[in-house]
Design an enzyme around this catalytic site. Sequence first.
Site, PDB file in Angstrom:
ATOM      1  N   LYS A 173       0.884  -1.186   0.004  1.00  0.00           N
ATOM      2  CA  LYS A 173      -0.060   0.007   0.260  1.00  0.00           C
ATOM      3  C   LYS A 173       0.781   1.240  -0.082  1.00  0.00           C
ATOM      4  CE  LYS A 173      -4.283   1.659   2.113  1.00  0.00           C
ATOM      5  NZ  LYS A 173      -5.210   1.481   3.089  1.00  0.00           N
TER       6      LYS A 173
ATOM      7  N   GLU B  55     -19.768  -6.671   9.662  1.00  0.00           N
ATOM      8  CA  GLU B  55     -20.600  -6.027  10.548  1.00  0.00           C
ATOM      9  C   GLU B  55     -21.816  -6.837  10.818  1.00  0.00           C
ATOM     10  OE1 GLU B  55     -19.028  -3.042   7.479  1.00  0.00           O
ATOM     11  OE2 GLU B  55     -19.767  -5.121   7.330  1.00  0.00           O
TER      12      GLU B  55
ATOM     13  N   ARG C  53     -25.741  -2.795   6.651  1.00  0.00           N
ATOM     14  CA  ARG C  53     -25.645  -4.122   6.088  1.00  0.00           C
ATOM     15  C   ARG C  53     -25.701  -5.144   7.364  1.00  0.00           C
ATOM     16  NH1 ARG C  53     -20.605  -3.608   2.160  1.00  0.00           N
ATOM     17  NH2 ARG C  53     -19.908  -5.654   3.295  1.00  0.00           N
TER      18      ARG C  53
END
Length: 629
Positions: free
Chosen positions: A291, A377, A405
């Site tokens: 990253k 979630e 969600r």
Amino acid sequence: MLKTFHEIPRLRPQTPILDRAATPAQLRRLGEAELVELANELRQDLLFSVGQTGGHFGAGLGVIELTIALHYVFDTPDDRLVWDVGHQAYPHKILTGRREQMASLRQKDGLAAFPRRSESEYDTFGVGHSSTSISAALGMAIAARLQGQKRKSIAVIGDGALTAGMAFEALNHAPEVGADMLVVLNDNDMSISRNVGGMSNYLAKILSSRTYSSMREGSKKVLSRLPGAWEIARRTEEYAKGMLVPGTLFEELGWNYIGPIDGHDLPTLIATLRNMRDLSGPQFLHVVTKKGKGFAPAEVDPITWHAINKLEPLDAPRKPKPPSGPRYSNVFGQWLCDMAAADTRLAGITPAMKEGSDLVAFSERFPERYFDVAIAEQHAVTLAAGMACEGAKPVVAIYSTFLQRAYDQLIHDVAVQNLDVLFAIDRAGLVGEDGPTHAGSFDLSYLRCIPGMLVMTPSDENEMRRMLTTGYLFEGPAAVRYPRGTGPNAVIEPGLEPLEIGKGVIRRQGSKVALLVFGVQLAEALEVGETLDATVVDMRFVKPLDEALVRQLADAHELLVTIEENSIMGGAGSAVSEFLAAKAIVRPLLQLGLPDIYVEHAKPSQMLAECGLDAVGIEAAVRARLAKI
């Protein structure tokens, strides 16, 4: 050779090769020898463009080579390329005809922060939330087969997004239907074997090659005629691959796993993708990337450089920053630590939002009571329910848009059982440049209809702290929803005193008009109240509604006006309307809130003005309604 940059360029860099690759069709006309330099130019151009606008940063830098390779090997847009979440899609936007529009990124009427179908034919699926790419690409692969089409479907998913159950549901389904599709796992922070290098790259090329695949299929036909021979050969291959490559899980699910390979090695990426493009059935390529690759500060600190604000011009006058109080998330983080110190039963749960929800201090002070469940979630909510069953007091710190969600778990696992779970709902209302996928537009509507739910809307930082205590002490499910950013800098009382449940407060006494405010628009309402001599009420509680106060206001005023940063349909204003109707109280009612549209990305102030929720808009709407009475 790939370059590493140390500063964000303030002037647009010279990019002679990128200039010739404005679309994937043009990119595919380049020679392979030019692609490494193209990667350098694309990385530098991305640094420049995000420096001008701000936005997600590190993820895009990490997939420069992968983006080039995918568009170089596959016939996009005919082949369907689906990016998960979309944080990493800026290089994709640049290479798909939108380079000259990057200056409008995340601005009103400009490019969206994430892939969007209406923006480009290359954006095959709109995203913003994580872990949807494999399901979407699988649906596209099945549709192509039903239509007799030979196009390819490719899903690019990060290691963080792979933690969600939805991703594994799709991984489990694809082999069942024999889908011809490719999943690329972009692994930039995962513990799945980092044995990247010559041997791994060599194995990837061999295992993905047509020769190997043909030999494997031919051997299968021969050995299938010999009793027990094919099973022995299959297990021998499985064990050999298991020792050399870390794909056992994916192989057991029915995927042909290849990797891990270096996601910044363009020749290996291209060779492997070409081989895998021609294989049938579910294919899984594991690439390891860094990253922030190619920008030295982001490589060292990828969390800080996940996203950036735009660069200020060097000659811009230095304006002193006005004093600002803590963010609402900071108020939550401090309260969580204070309440945890006072009650050992408290447990904090977050679905991969430690920094965003400000659980950093809590995680350090109370590590045994801190639970980051990753991007899961649904699991976060049911985990809290299980804890509450055994006498713990879980607090779920979650963004409004992400709680959507886990709605079934919220109802089925928490509310139906009346469990003591407090939901600290961050980023409620409009969130700005990330647009409608991240806006918390619906939480009051979807929470208010749940029996037994306590729903609170603070108007400032001190109210928020007291509401958190109120919800924590409440016996049953409770929610405090609060916005992104800072508040009016109210004085915060250090104690842990609750509010009286279901009681609003009159903040200004006026005549004729009563403004009933649910949340942070109280400041704007007070401004309008002064102009119109209106009564201004901080309602505080959406559920239970302060019915006695509503009745009192209806008796004393000609017009009631509800104000909320939530969908008008089903929101707090609807609660007032339903109460008036149920009690046969006839009084004009004006409901102000978010309209029945997806409010497009812009600065938060622009979005509020567009919805008529700034002081100017509120006053204009009230005057217009008064004119009709």
